[in-house]
Motif scaffolding. Structure first.
Motif, PDB file in Angstrom:
ATOM      1  N   PRO A 294       0.718  -1.395   0.131  1.00  0.00           N
ATOM      2  CA  PRO A 294      -0.044  -0.008   0.084  1.00  0.00           C
ATOM      3  C   PRO A 294       0.982   1.185   0.017  1.00  0.00           C
ATOM      4  O   PRO A 294       1.910   1.354   0.560  1.00  0.00           O
ATOM      5  N   SER A 381      -4.023   4.991  -1.333  1.00  0.00           N
ATOM      6  CA  SER A 381      -3.763   3.662  -1.305  1.00  0.00           C
ATOM      7  C   SER A 381      -3.191   3.370   0.243  1.00  0.00           C
ATOM      8  O   SER A 381      -3.637   2.522   0.992  1.00  0.00           O
ATOM      9  N   LEU A 388      -2.030  -0.790  -4.712  1.00  0.00           N
ATOM     10  CA  LEU A 388      -2.203  -0.713  -6.004  1.00  0.00           C
ATOM     11  C   LEU A 388      -1.671  -1.820  -7.154  1.00  0.00           C
ATOM     12  O   LEU A 388      -0.790  -2.481  -6.651  1.00  0.00           O
TER      13      LEU A 388
END
Length: 458
Positions: A294, A381, A388
């Motif tokens: 993340p 994120s 992602l």
């Protein structure tokens, strides 16, 4: 004996004043005006004509239509990355100023280039900070050809010009301009007056004889070139060698260039054999882990005349003590604060009580606005603790009203990402290619809310 005269010069913009004052009225800077002592223009000898023909020999007035448009011949340094920053190579009669922090590799890079150039063109290396033995030991350690390079250990500008007139080199390196001094100036070497006059003498010599001049300069604590700001106006090309002490990579960036593109970037690796050019910078800046994490995303930035892929990381965590921190490494911290406000207003994410840390991997400094969308995607994120896809690349400018604005050279950026194996791209709608790119799925967006929705669907 010439009559001495005193002036007061601003070190930031070069404005002259008859007396000292606290603020420069030209650039509004405070405490930048310092005393400069010199001699009058009526002095005999070289000092009396120091401003005549500064940009070359004096010539007659002619029509602009009669000026020759023949391209100036360039001399290659033997390093493609170095030539790229210089605009394609060295131009006769040009003055190049190279700056950088201590230990960045300024002397090493120039010594490598000049040792190889000396085999084909006459070259003279003037060292004022190191002894000839120290330079010879470095050249031997790096395995450089030293047979044809001529050396001189000197700090007097008059003596340097006497030797240069006798040797007639096509390339002259002065390391560094801060230790050079002119006899008629009373101040110590490194002062504003000494640096300015020494650079003026050497630059005039280069212009009138067609010699390629390299000046090595120190930098201040904030990373700008030391000495008077007028020094950057005298020279033709100003380049800056950057790199942290804990990284083996060095970036050579063009700050000013009369013969090529500005903000061109060259990447080098510091090895035992010296500085080795990195011909594919995107590969070294994309050394990511096998598992997606993340807060990590790849963006495409435009450096000079080429695209480059770099990874941007973000960490969002609960603030401790009630005072959230905003830290940006490689990005503008003020722009980070502005984008966080846009994210709250138009993206619906409240991070006012969170610490936000962002970093550009590899020590690259990103100055363009195409990193806005990738930066916000990394923050989203990390905030949602959701990684992602690793085959995703993002670029785009974010406006204050939440719109996604296009950036220059969008097609070239997408093609560069496709070459490195990326299969998905989140880009502004105006940058979406008209023809489909094989193996690349382009996701066009026009608003920040659309971009966040697209990220959630990936």
């Amino acid at each position: 004996m010439a009559k001495a005269k005193t002036a007061y010069v601003c070190t930031e913009c070069g404005a002259d004043y008859s007396k000292w004052q606290g603020q420069c009225t030209a650039c509004q800077a405070w405490n930048t005006i310092s005393e400069v002592r010199g001699v009058s223009n009526n002095a005999k000898g070289a000092r009396g004509v120091r401003f005549e023909g500064f940009a070359g020999s004096l010539s007659a007035v002619q029509s602009l239509d009669d000026v020759s448009l023949a391209e100036q011949e360039r001399i290659s340094t033997g390093m493609q990355e170095f030539d790229r920053v210089l605009g394609g190579g060295l131009v006769e009669g040009s003055a190049v100023l190279m700056g950088g922090h201590p230990g960045a590799g300024k002397s090493t890079l120039l010594l490598q280039a000049v040792c190889h150039l000396a085999a084909s063109v006459p070259a003279l290396y003037v060292t004022g900070e190191e002894s000839l033995q120290q330079v010879a030991m470095r050249a031997k350690r790096l395995g450089l050809p030293t047979k044809d390079l001529k050396m001189l250990s000197e700090t007097s500008v008059e003596r340097v010009m006497q030797v240069a007139e006798a040797e007639k080199p096509r390339i002259l390196v002065v390391d560094s301009i801060q230790v050079m001094h002119v006899a008629d100036i009373e101040s110590a070497p490194g002062s504003v007056s000494q640096v300015r006059e020494s650079a003026a003498f050497l630059t005039r010599f280069a212009k009138q004889t067609g010699t390629i001049l390299f000046l090595v300069g120190h930098v201040t604590k904030d990373g700008s070139l030391a000495g008077p700001k007028v020094l950057e106006h005298m020279i033709d090309c100003s380049i800056l060698l950057e790199g942290s002490s804990d990284s083996r990579y060095r970036t050579l960036r063009g700050i000013k260039n009369r013969f090529g593109a500005v903000n061109e970037l060259g990447v080098f690796a510091m090895l035992e054999q010296g500085l080795k050019e990195v011909k594919n910078p995107s590969a070294i800046f994309l050394n990511r882990g096998e598992e997606a994490a993340p807060g990590s995303v790849v963006m495409v930035v435009w450096e000079g005349t080429r695209p480059m892929l770099v990874e941007i990381q973000a960490l969002v965590d609960m603030a401790q003590g009630g005072y959230p921190r905003r830290v940006a490494v490689g990005l503008d911290q003020n722009r980070l604060a502005m984008l966080l406000a846009v994210l709250h207003r138009h993206g619906g994410l409240h991070v006012a009580d969170q610490d936000v840390f962002v970093n550009v991997v590899g020590g690259v400094k990103v100055n363009e606005t195409s990193a806005d969308l990738a930066l916000l995607a990394a923050i989203v994120s990390s905030f949602r603790d959701r990684a992602l896809p690793q085959d995703l690349v993002i670029f785009g400018e974010v406006g204050l009203s939440g719109e996604i604005r296009p950036v220059p050279s969008g097609q070239e950026r997408i093609n560069e990402a496709a070459k490195h194996g990326f299969t998905r791209a989140l880009v502004p709608k105006a940058n979406a290619p008209r023809k489909a790119i094989a193996g690349m799925k382009v996701i066009p967006v026009t608003k920040l809310s659309e971009a966040i929705t697209a990220l959630e669907e990936l």
